[in-house]
Design a protein around this motif. Structure first.
Motif, PDB file in Angstrom:
ATOM      1  N   VAL A  41      90.756  72.911 -43.200  1.00 16.73           N
ATOM      2  CA  VAL A  41      92.282  73.141 -44.245  1.00 16.73           C
ATOM      3  C   VAL A  41      93.037  71.791 -43.076  1.00 16.73           C
ATOM      4  O   VAL A  41      93.791  71.809 -43.717  1.00 16.73           O
ATOM      5  N   LEU A  42      92.499  71.539 -42.401  1.00 18.50           N
ATOM      6  CA  LEU A  42      93.071  70.283 -41.651  1.00 18.50           C
ATOM      7  C   LEU A  42      92.648  68.779 -42.394  1.00 18.50           C
ATOM      8  O   LEU A  42      93.827  68.130 -42.514  1.00 18.50           O
ATOM      9  N   ALA A  43      91.983  68.878 -43.371  1.00 16.00           N
ATOM     10  CA  ALA A  43      91.899  67.861 -44.068  1.00 16.00           C
ATOM     11  C   ALA A  43      92.705  67.467 -44.799  1.00 16.00           C
ATOM     12  O   ALA A  43      93.006  66.345 -45.304  1.00 16.00           O
TER      13      ALA A  43
ATOM     14  N   LYS B  61      99.638  64.022 -42.245  1.00 14.99           N
ATOM     15  CA  LYS B  61      99.745  63.263 -41.328  1.00 14.99           C
ATOM     16  C   LYS B  61      98.730  62.861 -40.244  1.00 14.99           C
ATOM     17  O   LYS B  61      98.326  62.626 -40.056  1.00 14.99           O
ATOM     18  N   LEU B  62      97.564  63.411 -40.885  1.00 17.51           N
ATOM     19  CA  LEU B  62      96.254  63.325 -40.223  1.00 17.51           C
ATOM     20  C   LEU B  62      95.795  61.894 -40.490  1.00 17.51           C
ATOM     21  O   LEU B  62      95.914  61.677 -41.475  1.00 17.51           O
TER      22      LEU B  62
ATOM     23  N   ALA C 277      81.443  66.347 -45.218  1.00 21.45           N
ATOM     24  CA  ALA C 277      82.640  67.279 -45.294  1.00 21.45           C
ATOM     25  C   ALA C 277      83.899  67.495 -45.061  1.00 21.45           C
ATOM     26  O   ALA C 277      84.344  67.833 -46.254  1.00 21.45           O
ATOM     27  N   PHE C 278      84.231  67.227 -44.527  1.00 17.77           N
ATOM     28  CA  PHE C 278      85.355  67.129 -44.137  1.00 17.77           C
ATOM     29  C   PHE C 278      86.111  65.978 -44.651  1.00 17.77           C
ATOM     30  O   PHE C 278      87.319  65.921 -45.186  1.00 17.77           O
ATOM     31  N   LEU C 279      85.391  64.922 -44.539  1.00 22.03           N
ATOM     32  CA  LEU C 279      85.928  63.937 -45.259  1.00 22.03           C
ATOM     33  C   LEU C 279      85.636  63.974 -47.143  1.00 22.03           C
ATOM     34  O   LEU C 279      87.217  63.136 -47.909  1.00 22.03           O
ATOM     35  N   TYR C 280      85.339  64.844 -47.631  1.00 24.54           N
ATOM     36  CA  TYR C 280      84.553  65.122 -49.009  1.00 24.54           C
ATOM     37  C   TYR C 280      85.856  65.772 -49.240  1.00 24.54           C
ATOM     38  O   TYR C 280      86.890  65.804 -50.165  1.00 24.54           O
TER      39      TYR C 280
END
Length: 513
Positions: free
Chosen positions: A116-118, A122-123, A156-159
């Protein structure tokens, strides 16, 4: 836990946001790892920037080792960095409450929350410090909950980020691994690209990854430890609160990051007021300086210090003869060989200043930097850290470096295992009060030396000379034939024979005279 500590703890409140109110900032950084190095260097520096109003961002931490995060949540993710030591002759004492971490997520049980953070617009930044092998490529599905390896978790996070932002250039990220691996950013990028291909994530994702996710090589340099129980109690009494995440560190710190103008713009916590954070398109000067001056000195002096019966680096610097050896070796034989760029900050003066900073760090009485810990894989470290230094010394002075030869001889003596038990090799040191100290030789080449040392006969200088020539000519160990350096093999053999026949203390006194 001592009786004094049991009595002291109930009188203190735990460090929390209730007892120490702090600002809340938007989540701009994802961090893989909860270790003390991250807490004592990147997170500490980001806290400093927040306190100066320069970054105003917080960090979400992902813990992969287990699902227990209560040590952070119990303190509302606050902790103290206690800086103790000497810098340029001045005693440094500083306590900083770090509030930059907003939450800690357990990958095993909260992987959906990580994904969800992905989607958070603002990240901006991802930081990691897993282990040296944590950057290795492992062929696996990134659609597990969670994936097993760190590169698969990151992929996985970047995708998920790519899917949520539609491949937007503006929503790309800067990734900064801090693992102690050469070209750590390039290695991590390679693993992520392989995983993207294996998981068939498509050409558009690969293109976004290539152009809009910046993987930065980086170098971190700071000794960060957990305090002893005694130091912890003293610091809690001093601060007036209980802190189970208390982090203990030296004053010196450096974070060198390989990056361009885009990286500089994104890492707004760095700037003129933070000279400890260096962002440059080429950080090889800082890598080389640390490798040769700090690491190389450790490798050439650790065996000698341990053979003298010393336990820590600070013990070496309190020993009159040993401290003189360390200083002369570093300043007279290593520093002159370090390549410089002849520009301010990357010149000979910068190398010399770093060397004096390192000597201050070695003298720090607050850090228990155990010599035996430094001895791990000593042979590989000797090759990586000191062979090029030795060759450069010959290029400049065309003679055998007296102290390097002595340090090398002490290394060979340290590698002399006297027995083997279940594949583990042990050396021994006679104690001044009688008896023998046994120590483990934790080196992949321990068996090699165990066999070669059997060719050496006590009191027979010819067998010592043959042993030294055999070792120094072994190109599989050194990626070079060190007997080709005029006079070096002879100097090492002479020193080794003196160590065997006259003892360590007496031999050291002669070499520094």
């Amino acid at each position: 836990m001592t009786a004094d500590r049991i009595a002291a703890r109930p009188t203190m409140a735990k460090l929390t946001r209730s007892t120490h109110p702090v600002p809340v900032y938007p989540e701009k950084i994802l961090q893989f790892g909860t270790g003390v190095l991250l807490r004592g260097l990147p997170d500490y520096l980001i806290q400093k920037a927040n306190s100066e109003g320069k970054f105003e961002g917080s960090i979400v931490v992902v813990k992969s080792t287990d699902s227990q995060t209560n040590e952070f949540s119990d303190q509302d993710n606050l902790y103290t960095v206690a800086v103790r030591g000497v810098q340029q002759g001045q005693e440094v004492v500083e306590n900083t409450i770090v509030s930059a971490i907003s939450r800690v997520l357990a990958a095993q049980t909260q992987w959906n929350d990580v994904l969800v953070l992905a989607r958070n617009p603002k990240l901006q930044i991802i930081i990691s410090n897993t282990t040296e092998i944590g950057l290795n490529y492992v062929e696996e599905s990134i659609f597990q909950h969670p994936p097993q390896s760190f590169p698969a978790k990151l992929t996985a996070f970047l995708y998920e980020r790519f899917r949520s932002v539609g491949g937007s250039k503006a929503k790309g990220l800067v990734v900064i691994p801090t693992e102690l691996v050469t070209d750590n950013g390039l290695k991590l990028r390679e693993a992520v690209e392989k995983l993207a291909q294996f998981n068939e994530l498509g050409k558009l994702f690969t293109k976004w990854l290539k152009f809009h996710v910046r993987f930065c090589n980086s170098l971190v340099d700071r000794i960060v430890t957990r305090p002893t129980e005694e130091d912890k109690l003293a610091l809690e009494n001093e601060a007036g609160y209980e802190d189970d995440l208390l982090t203990f560190t030296e004053p010196y710190h450096l974070w060198a990051i390989e990056g361009d103008d885009r990286v500089k713009q994104t890492l707004s916590f760095a700037g003129p007021s933070t000279p400890q954070i260096i962002i440059d398109e080429d950080i090889n000067f800082y890598k080389e300086r640390k490798l040769r001056v700090l690491n190389g000195t450790h490798t050439l002096t650790m065996p000698l210090g341990y053979l003298l019966g010393l336990e820590t680096v600070a013990d070496e610097m309190r020993h009159p003869a040993m401290s003189k050896f360390v200083e002369q070796l570093m300043l007279n034989e290593i520093v002159p060989t370090v390549p410089d760029y002849d520009i301010p900050g990357m010149d000979k003066a910068a190398v010399a200043q770093f060397a004096h900073d390192v000597l201050d760090r070695f003298r720090n009485p607050h850090l228990d930097h155990l010599l035996l810990n430094i001895s791990l894989q000593q042979t590989a470290k000797m090759q990586a850290r000191n062979v090029a230094t030795l060759q450069r010394y010959y290029e400049q002075f065309n003679t055998a470096p007296k102290l390097m030869a002595f340090g090398f001889a002490a290394y060979l003596l340290f590698m002399k295992a006297t027995r083997e038990e279940n594949g583990q090799f042990f050396g021994e040191i006679p104690l001044s009060g009688g008896g023998i100290l046994n120590y483990p030789v934790r080196d992949d080449k321990a068996g090699y030396f165990y066999g070669d040392w059997k060719t050496v006969k006590e009191g027979d200088a010819a067998t010592v000379d043959a042993f030294v020539k055999s070792v120094l000519s072994d190109t599989t160990l050194w990626q070079a034939d060190l007997t080709a350096l005029p006079g070096f093999s002879e100097a090492v053999a002479e020193n080794l024979n003196a160590l065997l026949t006259e003892g360590v203390e007496k031999s050291l006194e002669k070499v520094i005279a």
